[in-house]
Design a protein around this motif. Structure first.
Motif, PDB file in Angstrom:
ATOM      1  N   VAL A 265      56.385  29.240  69.675  1.00 46.94           N
ATOM      2  CA  VAL A 265      56.857  28.822  68.359  1.00 46.94           C
ATOM      3  C   VAL A 265      55.760  28.047  67.633  1.00 46.94           C
ATOM      4  O   VAL A 265      55.574  28.163  66.418  1.00 46.94           O
ATOM      5  CB  VAL A 265      58.183  28.026  68.480  1.00 46.94           C
ATOM      6  CG1 VAL A 265      57.964  26.600  68.866  1.00 46.94           C
ATOM      7  CG2 VAL A 265      58.981  28.125  67.207  1.00 46.94           C
ATOM      8  N   ARG A 266      54.977  27.293  68.387  1.00 46.71           N
ATOM      9  CA  ARG A 266      53.911  26.526  67.745  1.00 46.71           C
ATOM     10  C   ARG A 266      52.746  27.412  67.328  1.00 46.71           C
ATOM     11  O   ARG A 266      52.021  27.095  66.389  1.00 46.71           O
ATOM     12  CB  ARG A 266      53.428  25.418  68.679  1.00 46.71           C
ATOM     13  CG  ARG A 266      54.469  24.328  68.768  1.00 46.71           C
ATOM     14  CD  ARG A 266      54.053  23.188  69.633  1.00 46.71           C
ATOM     15  NE  ARG A 266      55.074  22.152  69.551  1.00 46.71           N
ATOM     16  CZ  ARG A 266      55.017  21.021  70.218  1.00 46.71           C
ATOM     17  NH1 ARG A 266      54.008  20.772  71.029  1.00 46.71           N
ATOM     18  NH2 ARG A 266      55.973  20.123  70.072  1.00 46.71           N
TER      19      ARG A 266
ATOM     20  N   TRP B 145      45.714  18.216  55.240  1.00 44.93           N
ATOM     21  CA  TRP B 145      47.098  18.243  54.740  1.00 44.93           C
ATOM     22  C   TRP B 145      47.412  17.058  53.848  1.00 44.93           C
ATOM     23  O   TRP B 145      48.267  17.127  52.982  1.00 44.93           O
ATOM     24  CB  TRP B 145      48.056  18.273  55.923  1.00 44.93           C
ATOM     25  CG  TRP B 145      47.891  17.121  56.852  1.00 44.93           C
ATOM     26  CD1 TRP B 145      47.049  17.049  57.908  1.00 44.93           C
ATOM     27  CD2 TRP B 145      48.571  15.862  56.791  1.00 44.93           C
ATOM     28  NE1 TRP B 145      47.166  15.829  58.518  1.00 44.93           N
ATOM     29  CE2 TRP B 145      48.081  15.083  57.854  1.00 44.93           C
ATOM     30  CE3 TRP B 145      49.553  15.324  55.948  1.00 44.93           C
ATOM     31  CZ2 TRP B 145      48.532  13.792  58.095  1.00 44.93           C
ATOM     32  CZ3 TRP B 145      50.004  14.045  56.187  1.00 44.93           C
ATOM     33  CH2 TRP B 145      49.497  13.295  57.252  1.00 44.93           C
TER      34      TRP B 145
ATOM     35  N   LEU C 217      55.486  24.229  53.787  1.00 42.26           N
ATOM     36  CA  LEU C 217      55.394  23.156  54.783  1.00 42.26           C
ATOM     37  C   LEU C 217      54.691  23.576  56.077  1.00 42.26           C
ATOM     38  O   LEU C 217      53.792  22.871  56.537  1.00 42.26           O
ATOM     39  CB  LEU C 217      56.797  22.595  55.075  1.00 42.26           C
ATOM     40  CG  LEU C 217      56.807  21.420  56.041  1.00 42.26           C
ATOM     41  CD1 LEU C 217      56.277  20.169  55.372  1.00 42.26           C
ATOM     42  CD2 LEU C 217      58.205  21.162  56.589  1.00 42.26           C
ATOM     43  N   PRO C 218      55.035  24.728  56.679  1.00 42.95           N
ATOM     44  CA  PRO C 218      54.349  25.103  57.920  1.00 42.95           C
ATOM     45  C   PRO C 218      52.834  25.239  57.743  1.00 42.95           C
ATOM     46  O   PRO C 218      52.072  24.849  58.621  1.00 42.95           O
ATOM     47  CB  PRO C 218      54.964  26.466  58.273  1.00 42.95           C
ATOM     48  CG  PRO C 218      56.269  26.494  57.576  1.00 42.95           C
ATOM     49  CD  PRO C 218      56.088  25.695  56.332  1.00 42.95           C
TER      50      PRO C 218
ATOM     51  N   SER D 101      59.827  32.108  65.217  1.00 43.30           N
ATOM     52  CA  SER D 101      60.214  31.163  64.190  1.00 43.30           C
ATOM     53  C   SER D 101      61.733  31.016  64.224  1.00 43.30           C
ATOM     54  O   SER D 101      62.421  31.928  64.669  1.00 43.30           O
ATOM     55  CB  SER D 101      59.746  31.680  62.839  1.00 43.30           C
ATOM     56  OG  SER D 101      59.746  30.634  61.914  1.00 43.30           O
ATOM     57  N   VAL D 102      62.224  29.882  63.773  1.00 43.02           N
ATOM     58  CA  VAL D 102      63.634  29.575  63.939  1.00 43.02           C
ATOM     59  C   VAL D 102      64.311  29.377  62.589  1.00 43.02           C
ATOM     60  O   VAL D 102      63.741  28.787  61.680  1.00 43.02           O
ATOM     61  CB  VAL D 102      63.812  28.277  64.769  1.00 43.02           C
ATOM     62  CG1 VAL D 102      65.263  28.105  65.158  1.00 43.02           C
ATOM     63  CG2 VAL D 102      62.932  28.308  65.990  1.00 43.02           C
TER      64      VAL D 102
ATOM     65  N   ARG E 194      51.051  23.687  55.405  1.00 43.54           N
ATOM     66  CA  ARG E 194      50.514  22.351  55.141  1.00 43.54           C
ATOM     67  C   ARG E 194      50.286  21.602  56.441  1.00 43.54           C
ATOM     68  O   ARG E 194      49.276  20.929  56.619  1.00 43.54           O
ATOM     69  CB  ARG E 194      51.480  21.579  54.255  1.00 43.54           C
ATOM     70  CG  ARG E 194      50.968  20.202  53.937  1.00 43.54           C
ATOM     71  CD  ARG E 194      51.816  19.501  52.920  1.00 43.54           C
ATOM     72  NE  ARG E 194      51.194  18.239  52.578  1.00 43.54           N
ATOM     73  CZ  ARG E 194      51.708  17.364  51.742  1.00 43.54           C
ATOM     74  NH1 ARG E 194      52.852  17.618  51.157  1.00 43.54           N
ATOM     75  NH2 ARG E 194      51.091  16.240  51.488  1.00 43.54           N
ATOM     76  N   LEU E 195      51.251  21.729  57.378  1.00 41.16           N
ATOM     77  CA  LEU E 195      51.132  21.007  58.640  1.00 41.16           C
ATOM     78  C   LEU E 195      49.953  21.517  59.464  1.00 41.16           C
ATOM     79  O   LEU E 195      49.442  20.817  60.324  1.00 41.16           O
ATOM     80  CB  LEU E 195      52.427  21.124  59.437  1.00 41.16           C
ATOM     81  CG  LEU E 195      53.607  20.368  58.832  1.00 41.16           C
ATOM     82  CD1 LEU E 195      54.898  20.725  59.552  1.00 41.16           C
ATOM     83  CD2 LEU E 195      53.385  18.870  58.890  1.00 41.16           C
ATOM     84  N   ARG E 196      49.521  22.738  59.190  1.00 33.82           N
ATOM     85  CA  ARG E 196      48.376  23.283  59.930  1.00 33.82           C
ATOM     86  C   ARG E 196      47.059  23.019  59.236  1.00 33.82           C
ATOM     87  O   ARG E 196      46.002  23.268  59.798  1.00 33.82           O
ATOM     88  CB  ARG E 196      48.519  24.806  60.031  1.00 33.82           C
ATOM     89  CG  ARG E 196      49.640  25.219  60.904  1.00 33.82           C
ATOM     90  CD  ARG E 196      49.624  26.716  61.025  1.00 33.82           C
ATOM     91  NE  ARG E 196      50.160  27.074  62.323  1.00 33.82           N
ATOM     92  CZ  ARG E 196      49.866  28.192  62.952  1.00 33.82           C
ATOM     93  NH1 ARG E 196      49.045  29.058  62.406  1.00 33.82           N
ATOM     94  NH2 ARG E 196      50.387  28.433  64.123  1.00 33.82           N
ATOM     95  N   ASP E 197      47.127  22.595  57.972  1.00 38.50           N
ATOM     96  CA  ASP E 197      45.905  22.395  57.204  1.00 38.50           C
ATOM     97  C   ASP E 197      45.193  21.138  57.687  1.00 38.50           C
ATOM     98  O   ASP E 197      45.805  20.079  57.771  1.00 38.50           O
ATOM     99  CB  ASP E 197      46.268  22.253  55.720  1.00 38.50           C
ATOM    100  CG  ASP E 197      45.051  22.349  54.828  1.00 38.50           C
ATOM    101  OD1 ASP E 197      45.098  23.123  53.864  1.00 38.50           O
ATOM    102  OD2 ASP E 197      44.051  21.648  55.081  1.00 38.50           O
TER     103      ASP E 197
ATOM    104  N   ARG F 173      60.513  30.118  54.511  1.00 34.62           N
ATOM    105  CA  ARG F 173      59.713  29.157  55.271  1.00 34.62           C
ATOM    106  C   ARG F 173      59.467  29.665  56.693  1.00 34.62           C
ATOM    107  O   ARG F 173      58.369  29.542  57.231  1.00 34.62           O
ATOM    108  CB  ARG F 173      60.426  27.806  55.312  1.00 34.62           C
ATOM    109  CG  ARG F 173      59.636  26.745  56.068  1.00 34.62           C
ATOM    110  CD  ARG F 173      60.382  25.441  56.116  1.00 34.62           C
ATOM    111  NE  ARG F 173      61.691  25.635  56.746  1.00 34.62           N
ATOM    112  CZ  ARG F 173      62.707  24.800  56.630  1.00 34.62           C
ATOM    113  NH1 ARG F 173      62.588  23.713  55.910  1.00 34.62           N
ATOM    114  NH2 ARG F 173      63.853  25.043  57.223  1.00 34.62           N
ATOM    115  N   ALA F 174      60.512  30.265  57.285  1.00 32.57           N
ATOM    116  CA  ALA F 174      60.366  30.772  58.647  1.00 32.57           C
ATOM    117  C   ALA F 174      59.371  31.927  58.700  1.00 32.57           C
ATOM    118  O   ALA F 174      58.760  32.173  59.732  1.00 32.57           O
ATOM    119  CB  ALA F 174      61.718  31.204  59.186  1.00 32.57           C
TER     120      ALA F 174
END
Lengths: 275, 274
Positions: free
Chosen positions: A81-82, A116, A107-108, A87-88, A110-113, A162-163
């Motif tokens: 999942v990471r 961020w 958001l997903p 994806s959930v 952004r969290l990887r940028d 998003r998923a």
């Protein structure tokens, strides 16, 4: 089911033992063995409280199993999942009300940028991606709306976009349309099938509606519930749904569909008896 | 769904997160102040005891007679209040973050220190602050900061530990770091309550600054209240109190405007807009 390869299983739960929460010392789910082939659509149904959500949380790596193993694309579920392989989608959309549709969908990413925290500058680079995702769920006109201005169905579509942001191959869905009215639900089901077919997704779909399970899936897995907290849930039986794709709403009037729903209902009844 | 989506196209694409009108209620506050002043004037004239309840006109006259000193004092108190508020609320936010970052045992330990300090009478701490930090504005900033700190900390901490578990799961799924969780989830979800507590914190800061000045100062509105009371000059006591109120109003206004600019998505502000 020609797209199912016999050798390769993208989701594998041989002999799973799931636990609902640390406060309960009992294993909720036992004898749960499930293998999902790439491109397969599996629905999981069962009476309320039988551990459907637990199974999904285990597949998403949000809970650790007390025994057994889980594989998603050959990795532990949390890693999968990471890495964006799976994806959930939850029962509720779980959107951040301080972010617009666009912000929630991104958001997903952004969290990887790595930068961020400098979102004002970085956002622009992601706009083509978000535009495409919002077109996929037909929400491009609502990119700058906050979630509280959207209807329940639209919010759940934002959650779906998003998923899909990290382009997963496996979607894990936990009664995603349970809170919607029937008409919206039918539309969302068609929408989901379109995504499933276009993107070649593999989907594990938890629901308590037999009709929804049959309409969507290649295979419906029926879980039982223990009559007391000590008896555990497990898979009782499964119903193969070999109805042709692409499926339309008209299918719901088809005798073949009724037949499958009847089989599912019988299996569910049996599930309640054997437990 | 396609139809649902296209039926209401956004005519102005960027218009959905429309900012609230930050100064929307400036007018109603002015009206309120005027009505209150008139009512006060009338009451005071009917009662006719200036040493007990001076009229606004008398207070204004006192201000006109001595305006440089009074405005200077007001400036000192404003400075103490603002700096104390910034110090206290900043430390409270950092402390709340520290609380949730620390392991549970240390969090509980620190929490007990905070509760202990908070249950010690403020006036005792205030008089100590004057002893430790002198008669200048430093001690007042610290006292105002202390008042703000306690007003902000409890609510902020409570909000920080009350994040929706499903949202936590979402952050788990996307492998968010501690800092990402804090800045992108915990802090934004707590902001509405943080702002509510900051509004209380502003008022607490004004009180703190005045209390600090009462315990030893040679300038400021608190000093003016004490000094004027000794010589029986009620009008000047009222004058100082009115200035305290004005400071409170203005600072509350600033916090409210900041809230509207930062939280256009919150239901309480969205309701004001529609």
């Amino acid at each position: 089911m020609e797209r199912v390869s016999k050798t390769y299983e993208i989701v594998r739960l041989p002999g799973l033992f799931g636990r609902r929460g640390t406060e309960q010392i009992l294993d909720v789910v036992t004898n749960f063995t499930l293998a999902v082939a790439p491109g397969e659509f599996v629905s999981v149904i069962g009476p309320s409280g039988c551990g459907k959500t637990t199974v999904l949380f285990l597949l998403a790596g949000l809970r650790d199993p007390t025994g057994g193993t889980i594989d998603v694309d050959g990795r532990p579920p949390r890693e999968a999942v990471r890495a964006g392989v799976s994806s959930v989608i939850f029962q509720q959309p779980v959107l951040f009300e301080w972010l617009t549709t666009e912000g929630n969908v991104l958001l997903p990413l952004r969290l990887r940028d790595p930068r961020w925290w400098f979102w004002r500058g970085r956002r622009r680079g992601y706009l083509p991606t978000v535009g495409q995702l919002l077109r996929t769920v037909e929400l491009e006109a609502f990119a700058h709306y906050y979630p509280d201005k959207l209807s329940g169905g639209m919010q759940q579509r934002v959650a779906i976009a998003r998923a899909l942001t990290l382009d997963p191959r496996v979607l894990l869905m936990d009664e995603p349309f349970g809170a919607l009215d029937e008409i919206t639900r039918d539309r969302m089901n068609l929408e989901l099938l379109r995504l499933y077919e276009d993107r070649g997704l593999t989907i594990v779909f938890v629901t308590h509606s037999i009709e929804e399970a049959v309409f969507l899936a290649d295979r419906v897995v029926v879980m039982s519930r223990g009559v007391s907290p000590r008896t555990r849930s497990s898979i009782v039986t499964e119903v193969r749904v070999d109805l042709p794709r692409p499926r339309q709403l008209a299918l719901k009037e088809d005798p073949a569909f009724f037949q499958k729903v009847r089989e599912g209902r019988a299996a569910l009844r049996e599930a309640q008896m054997t437990s | 769904m396609a139809r649902e989506g296209t039926a209401r196209p956004a005519t102005r694409p960027r218009s959905a997160p429309r900012r609230g009108l930050p100064f929307a209620d400036l007018g109603s506050w002015t009206v309120f102040a005027l009505v209150a002043a008139v009512a006060w004037e009338v009451t005071s004239r009917l009662y006719d005891a200036p040493y007990l309840l001076p009229a606004p006109s008398q207070i204004l006259r006192a201000l006109a007679e001595d305006s440089p000193v009074v405005l200077y004092y007001a400036g000192i108190t404003t400075q103490e209040t603002v700096l104390g508020f910034l110090l206290g609320s900043g430390v409270a936010l950092l402390a709340a973050m520290l609380f949730v970052w620390l392991p549970r045992v240390l969090e509980d330990f620190l929490y007990r220190i905070v509760v202990t300090l908070n249950s010690t009478p403020f006036v005792a701490l205030a008089s100590l602050a004057v002893v430790w930090f002198g008669l200048g504005i430093t001690s007042k900033i610290i006292i105002a900061g202390m008042y703000t700190f306690f007003a902000v900390l409890y609510h902020t901490h409570k909000e920080f530990i009350s994040v929706d578990p499903m949202r936590e799961h979402l952050m788990d799924i996307y492998n968010a770091t501690w800092l990402q969780r804090m800045l992108l989830l915990t802090l934004p979800s707590a902001l509405p309550i943080i702002f509510t507590s900051l509004k209380g914190g502003v008022m607490a800061a004004v009180n703190g600054a005045i209390v600090g000045e009462l315990f030893g100062a040679f300038e400021g509105l608190g000093y003016m209240i004490l000094d004027s009371r000794y010589v029986g000059n009620t009008v000047r006591v009222f004058l100082a109190a009115v200035f305290c109120t004005l400071i409170g109003w203005v600072l509350l206004g600033i916090v409210t405007v900041a809230e509207r600019l930062l939280l256009p998505w919150h239901v309480s502000i969205a309701r004001e807009r529609s």
